[in-house]
Design a protein around this motif. Structure first.
Motif, short mmCIF file in Angstrom:
data_model
loop_
_atom_site.label_atom_id
_atom_site.label_comp_id
_atom_site.label_asym_id
_atom_site.label_seq_id
_atom_site.Cartn_x
_atom_site.Cartn_y
_atom_site.Cartn_z
N SER A 264 -6.02 -24.40 2.13
CA SER A 264 -6.94 -25.48 1.77
C SER A 264 -8.32 -24.97 1.39
O SER A 264 -9.23 -25.76 1.17
CB SER A 264 -7.06 -26.47 2.93
N GLY A 266 -9.38 -23.49 -1.29
CA GLY A 266 -9.78 -23.52 -2.69
C GLY A 266 -9.84 -22.14 -3.31
O GLY A 266 -10.58 -21.91 -4.26
N LEU A 271 -10.45 -26.76 -5.01
CA LEU A 271 -10.15 -27.97 -4.26
C LEU A 271 -9.66 -29.14 -5.12
O LEU A 271 -8.72 -29.83 -4.71
CB LEU A 271 -11.40 -28.41 -3.48
N GLN A 279 -7.15 -31.00 0.27
CA GLN A 279 -8.46 -31.17 -0.36
C GLN A 279 -9.47 -31.76 0.63
O GLN A 279 -10.65 -31.41 0.61
CB GLN A 279 -8.32 -32.10 -1.57
N GLY A 282 -10.16 -28.88 3.65
CA GLY A 282 -10.63 -27.56 3.24
C GLY A 282 -12.11 -27.28 3.48
O GLY A 282 -12.47 -26.27 4.09
N GLY A 288 -12.45 -22.42 3.94
CA GLY A 288 -12.91 -23.22 2.81
C GLY A 288 -14.42 -23.20 2.67
O GLY A 288 -14.96 -23.03 1.57
#
Length: 350
Positions: A264, A266, A271, A279, A282, A288
């Protein structure tokens, strides 16, 4: 009977529970990574639209919002300069500038935030303009380094810092036989973790920078400080989980950082290309928050760092406070159970 007795001796109930826990982590790992990354596609990407007339810009924004699958979340931007600044400030991920004169429009993207997303936006803009017999010129306002394939270097750098944090914390606990820490021992472990974090942050920044690999531009000390904060945050929360649950805390740290955090983050796909669950979580997990911050330092002149640094600081503070608090309460309970020391009996007078 002999085999059954040997089996009981070889696989204790505690070991069986731990094996079941490992199996659960294995299946969650597969679910999380495949679920997050098996079908990436843009969804509600923050996207700006510029046109000479407000009515034309609003009409174009409505047209883009109605694209199949809702890949864009479009908003009208007053002019090209503002659109470029918003992309560089990470307020939006891209912007399309419609030019009334001529048949070519301009698309602003930032591949430093993720080359896959930039390519996806370019493909969408090209398709949209082609339907209107127009062409599009792409301008990358924050280009990824040529040594940073697919913009993954920042993500792998952060993963390395996260791994160092929870391994350092785990080793310090396991080396003592998973014994609960006294307040003094907990403080020493946290102090040692802080030193490890600083050295690891500087080392990671040195490796990734121009002096060795040249994979990421940006401030050396900015990345080094970020690395120290990430390592401290992950290590502190791992120590806290171990204080609360013993050796199970290592598994919980893996669940939090590796299974939930990495897919998560990205990294491989920014993302806006991840499913809603990943999303949503994250930005609030160390991988993230760290990946976003590392890319901001490397490619976006340090813009939009506040939330990520606050998230990482919060994990560090919670981990440190919980570790010290749990160890202190345990020491207090242990002292209460032991009771007051008994006075030795007085010797009879001569």
């Amino acid at each position: 009977m002999k085999f059954a007795e040997e089996f009981k001796n070889a696989v204790t109930p505690r070991a069986a529970l731990l094996v079941i826990g490992v199996l659960a982590l294995q299946l969650l790992f597969i679910t999380s990574y495949v679920g997050a990354l098996h079908n990436p596609k843009p969804k509600d990407v923050a996207f700006g639209v510029v046109a000479p007339q407000p009515a034309a810009a609003k009409q174009l924004a409505q047209q883009l919002d109605k694209l199949q699958g809702s890949p864009l979340d479009t908003r009208v931007v007053k002019d090209a300069k503002t659109a470029r600044e918003q992309v560089l400030n990470r307020e939006i991920d891209g912007a399309l500038v419609f030019h009334a004169k001529g048949a070519q429009d301009t698309l602003y993207v930032a591949s430093g935030g993720g080359t896959v997303l930039a390519s996806a936006l370019e493909g969408l803009a090209t398709t949209i303009d082609a339907q209107q017999q127009r062409t599009v010129k792409t301008v990358d306002v924050a280009p990824a380094s040529v040594q940073d394939f697919d913009g993954l270097s920042a993500f792998y750098l952060v993963v390395g810092w996260c791994v160092g944090g929870y391994l350092c914390a785990s080793i310090m606990s396991i080396s003592a036989g998973s014994k609960p820490a006294s307040p003094q021992r907990a403080a020493i472990r946290l102090g040692s973790l802080a030193v490890f974090a600083v050295v690891g942050g500087i080392g990671g920044s040195l490796i990734i920078g121009d002096s060795i690999l040249g994979a990421l531009p940006g401030s050396f000390w900015g990345l080094a400080g970020l690395g120290a904060l990430i390592t401290l945050a992950v290590g502190a929360i791992t120590l806290a989980l171990e204080e609360l649950t013993g050796v199970v805390g290592i598994g919980l740290a893996v669940l939090l950082i590796v299974i939930a955090g990495n897919p998560s983050a990205g990294g491989a796909f920014p993302l806006p290309m991840l499913p809603p669950f990943w999303q949503a979580i994250g930005p609030w997990l160390p991988p993230g928050a760290g990946t976003w911050a590392a890319r901001s330092i490397a490619y976006f002149k340090g813009n939009d760092l506040t939330q990520s640094l606050l998230v990482l600081s919060a994990w560090a503070v919670v981990g440190i406070v919980a570790t010290l608090l749990v160890s202190g309460l345990r020491e207090k309970r242990r002292g209460a159970k032991a009771g007051p020391a008994t006075e030795p009996a007085a010797e009879p007078a001569a």
